[in-house]
Design a protein around this motif. Structure first.
Motif, PDB file in Angstrom:
ATOM      1  N   ARG A 283       8.660  34.590   9.321  1.00 16.66           N
ATOM      2  CA  ARG A 283       7.880  34.460   8.096  1.00 16.66           C
ATOM      3  C   ARG A 283       8.463  35.292   6.960  1.00 16.66           C
ATOM      4  O   ARG A 283       8.448  34.882   5.807  1.00 16.66           O
ATOM      5  CB  ARG A 283       6.438  34.889   8.361  1.00 16.66           C
ATOM      6  CG  ARG A 283       5.650  33.918   9.257  1.00 16.66           C
ATOM      7  CD  ARG A 283       4.307  34.507   9.597  1.00 16.66           C
ATOM      8  NE  ARG A 283       3.516  33.602  10.440  1.00 16.66           N
ATOM      9  CZ  ARG A 283       2.458  33.974  11.147  1.00 16.66           C
ATOM     10  NH1 ARG A 283       2.048  35.245  11.105  1.00 16.66           N
ATOM     11  NH2 ARG A 283       1.803  33.096  11.891  1.00 16.66           N
ATOM     12  N   GLN A 284       8.973  36.457   7.294  1.00  7.58           N
ATOM     13  CA  GLN A 284       9.514  37.351   6.271  1.00  7.58           C
ATOM     14  C   GLN A 284      10.873  36.895   5.766  1.00  7.58           C
ATOM     15  O   GLN A 284      11.214  37.116   4.594  1.00  7.58           O
ATOM     16  CB  GLN A 284       9.623  38.773   6.829  1.00  7.58           C
ATOM     17  CG  GLN A 284       8.277  39.444   7.080  1.00  7.58           C
ATOM     18  CD  GLN A 284       8.443  40.808   7.719  1.00  7.58           C
ATOM     19  OE1 GLN A 284       9.365  41.045   8.495  1.00  7.58           O
ATOM     20  NE2 GLN A 284       7.543  41.722   7.385  1.00  7.58           N
ATOM     21  N   HIS A 285      11.670  36.287   6.625  1.00  8.94           N
ATOM     22  CA  HIS A 285      13.040  35.920   6.273  1.00  8.94           C
ATOM     23  C   HIS A 285      13.327  34.478   6.690  1.00  8.94           C
ATOM     24  O   HIS A 285      14.221  34.219   7.509  1.00  8.94           O
ATOM     25  CB  HIS A 285      14.027  36.882   6.941  1.00  8.94           C
ATOM     26  CG  HIS A 285      13.790  38.321   6.617  1.00  8.94           C
ATOM     27  ND1 HIS A 285      14.094  38.868   5.390  1.00  8.94           N
ATOM     28  CD2 HIS A 285      13.245  39.326   7.372  1.00  8.94           C
ATOM     29  CE1 HIS A 285      13.771  40.157   5.392  1.00  8.94           C
ATOM     30  NE2 HIS A 285      13.257  40.452   6.576  1.00  8.94           N
ATOM     31  N   PRO A 286      12.598  33.522   6.124  1.00 10.42           N
ATOM     32  CA  PRO A 286      12.754  32.124   6.558  1.00 10.42           C
ATOM     33  C   PRO A 286      14.151  31.566   6.294  1.00 10.42           C
ATOM     34  O   PRO A 286      14.678  30.808   7.111  1.00 10.42           O
ATOM     35  CB  PRO A 286      11.691  31.384   5.746  1.00 10.42           C
ATOM     36  CG  PRO A 286      11.408  32.262   4.558  1.00 10.42           C
ATOM     37  CD  PRO A 286      11.568  33.662   5.054  1.00 10.42           C
ATOM     38  N   ALA A 287      14.769  31.921   5.172  1.00 12.99           N
ATOM     39  CA  ALA A 287      16.078  31.359   4.844  1.00 12.99           C
ATOM     40  C   ALA A 287      17.135  31.795   5.855  1.00 12.99           C
ATOM     41  O   ALA A 287      17.949  30.967   6.308  1.00 12.99           O
ATOM     42  CB  ALA A 287      16.491  31.768   3.432  1.00 12.99           C
ATOM     43  N   LEU A 288      17.140  33.082   6.206  1.00 12.05           N
ATOM     44  CA  LEU A 288      18.107  33.571   7.182  1.00 12.05           C
ATOM     45  C   LEU A 288      17.878  32.937   8.547  1.00 12.05           C
ATOM     46  O   LEU A 288      18.822  32.489   9.207  1.00 12.05           O
ATOM     47  CB  LEU A 288      18.029  35.094   7.292  1.00 12.05           C
ATOM     48  CG  LEU A 288      18.682  35.928   6.186  1.00 12.05           C
ATOM     49  CD1 LEU A 288      18.494  37.406   6.471  1.00 12.05           C
ATOM     50  CD2 LEU A 288      20.158  35.600   6.058  1.00 12.05           C
ATOM     51  N   CYS A 289      16.625  32.921   8.999  1.00 11.24           N
ATOM     52  CA  CYS A 289      16.318  32.379  10.328  1.00 11.24           C
ATOM     53  C   CYS A 289      16.656  30.891  10.409  1.00 11.24           C
ATOM     54  O   CYS A 289      17.281  30.429  11.374  1.00 11.24           O
ATOM     55  CB  CYS A 289      14.848  32.615  10.667  1.00 11.24           C
ATOM     56  SG  CYS A 289      14.421  34.369  10.902  1.00 11.24           S
ATOM     57  N   GLU A 290      16.262  30.138   9.396  1.00 13.49           N
ATOM     58  CA  GLU A 290      16.543  28.704   9.400  1.00 13.49           C
ATOM     59  C   GLU A 290      18.039  28.438   9.287  1.00 13.49           C
ATOM     60  O   GLU A 290      18.569  27.529   9.938  1.00 13.49           O
ATOM     61  CB  GLU A 290      15.782  28.024   8.261  1.00 13.49           C
ATOM     62  CG  GLU A 290      14.275  28.013   8.460  1.00 13.49           C
ATOM     63  CD  GLU A 290      13.523  27.561   7.208  1.00 13.49           C
ATOM     64  OE1 GLU A 290      14.188  27.089   6.256  1.00 13.49           O
ATOM     65  OE2 GLU A 290      12.281  27.679   7.187  1.00 13.49           O
ATOM     66  N   GLY A 291      18.733  29.235   8.476  1.00 14.58           N
ATOM     67  CA  GLY A 291      20.173  29.055   8.337  1.00 14.58           C
ATOM     68  C   GLY A 291      20.904  29.320   9.636  1.00 14.58           C
ATOM     69  O   GLY A 291      21.854  28.608   9.986  1.00 14.58           O
TER      70      GLY A 291
END
Length: 346
Positions: A283-291
């Motif tokens: 939730r805090q770092h969606p872009a990094l996790c999804e990437g």
């Protein structure tokens, strides 16, 4: 992200923040000796070299050997990356089937600040991550070392272990590696843009540090919680738990097992209370996790805590020498950051 956050420390609750101090004033203040757990076989197509370097990176040393021996970079193997501002010892392998290294190899390397300590043949290339530990000898000085609580801080780390943070060098000066990783993942990771996988590693390291900091703040970094995946000390062996019993609590207190954190990617994570930390991380770092998930890198685990092996403290005039060994992949700067305040640790 323009600046790395100030991650939680384990000793602040008991002692307060560390006082200012100095380390690595010169390369000789930071000694690293890579330890294998096997002996090369003294025959084979690969020449293994145990080398001592000063004030240069492992990759710079690899490029020098490639040029001198007339081989490609892919013909050279090494287990780990070692610090630049330091005196470090490590093994490298050079693929030289049917021929010897140039006669002037040692002389040319010595002129570059690289000493050949041992030479031996082996049938196989040295691969990444095969060494077992790194032995460190560090010289610290400054106000922190002279403080009344310095020895007690050191003893606490020896007894309870150290938060297994990735060190600031992983993220580059001013966190620029993380900025590059964010940009690369935002447009879609491609192997050709990240041949060594360094940007993937940087993003995963940042997320791991974020999770570790959250568990430090909650006081659960060094004790199992429901749904944890635990790692046996000194190994990469892991096992999941549903509930916490007295036996597990005792084993964690003895540093026999350690809670782990996720190295983000594709795959299953922790469950229960431990899994909630991973959910919050996404939730805090969606872009990094999804990437990272789109890159198809597989999830892995890393211990949240590391144990200092063979720790020793020796006084030297107005400085202190600390000696200890850490598992491969662990950072001595994580130990230093608990003991002194220094701009590199900010």
């Amino acid at each position: 992200m323009s600046k790395l956050p100030q991650w939680s420390r384990s000793l602040d609750a008991a002692f307060g923040p560390p006082k200012p101090g100095q380390y690595r004033a010169k390369p000789e203040d930071f000694l690293v000796d890579e330890q294998l757990d096997f002996t090369p076989e003294a025959h084979g197509e690969h020449l293994w070299l145990r080398l001592e370097k000063r004030n240069q990176t492992t990759l710079e040393m690899v490029k020098s050997i490639s040029r001198i021996c007339g081989v490609t970079l892919r013909d050279i193997g090494y287990s780990g990356m070692k610090d630049r501002i330091a005196v470090t010892r490590q093994w490298l392998s050079v693929h030289l089937p049917g021929r010897e290294a140039p006669d002037e190899l040692e002389t040319l390397l010595d002129a570059l600040g690289i000493k050949v300590l041992e030479k031996v043949r082996h049938p196989r290339k040295l691969k990444r991550g095969v060494h077992r530990t790194n032995a460190f000898t560090l010289r610290l000085s400054g106000e922190a070392v002279q403080a009344d609580d310095f020895v007690r801080r050191w003893q606490a780390l020896c007894e309870q272990g150290v938060p297994n943070y990735f060190g600031p060098q992983r993220f580059g000066p001013d966190g620029r590696n993380l900025q590059r990783a964010e940009a690369l993942l935002a447009r879609g990771w491609r192997k050709r843009d990240d041949r060594q996988g360094m940007m993937l590693s940087t993003a995963r390291s940042f997320l791991f540090n974020e999770l570790l900091s959250a568990r430090l703040a909650d006081g659960t970094w060094n004790q199992p919680i429901a749904g944890d995946i635990l790692m046996l000390d000194g190994t990469q062996s892991v096992f999941g738990i549903d509930i916490v019993d007295e036996g597990l609590v005792a084993r964690a207190a003895e540093l026999d097992v350690h809670p782990t954190g996720v190295l983000w990617g594709v795959g299953d994570g922790a469950q229960g209370e431990a899994g909630a930390y991973e959910t919050q991380l996404a939730r805090q770092h969606p872009a990094l996790c999804e990437g990272l998930e789109k890159s198809a890198v597989k999830r892995a685990r890393r211990a949240l805590r590391m144990r200092l092996t063979m720790p020793q403290l020796t006084w030297e005039a107005d400085a202190v020498l600390l000696s200890f060994a850490l598992p491969r992949g662990s950072f001595a700067t994580a130990v230093i950051g608990e003991l002194i305040r220094h701009p590199d640790m900010a």
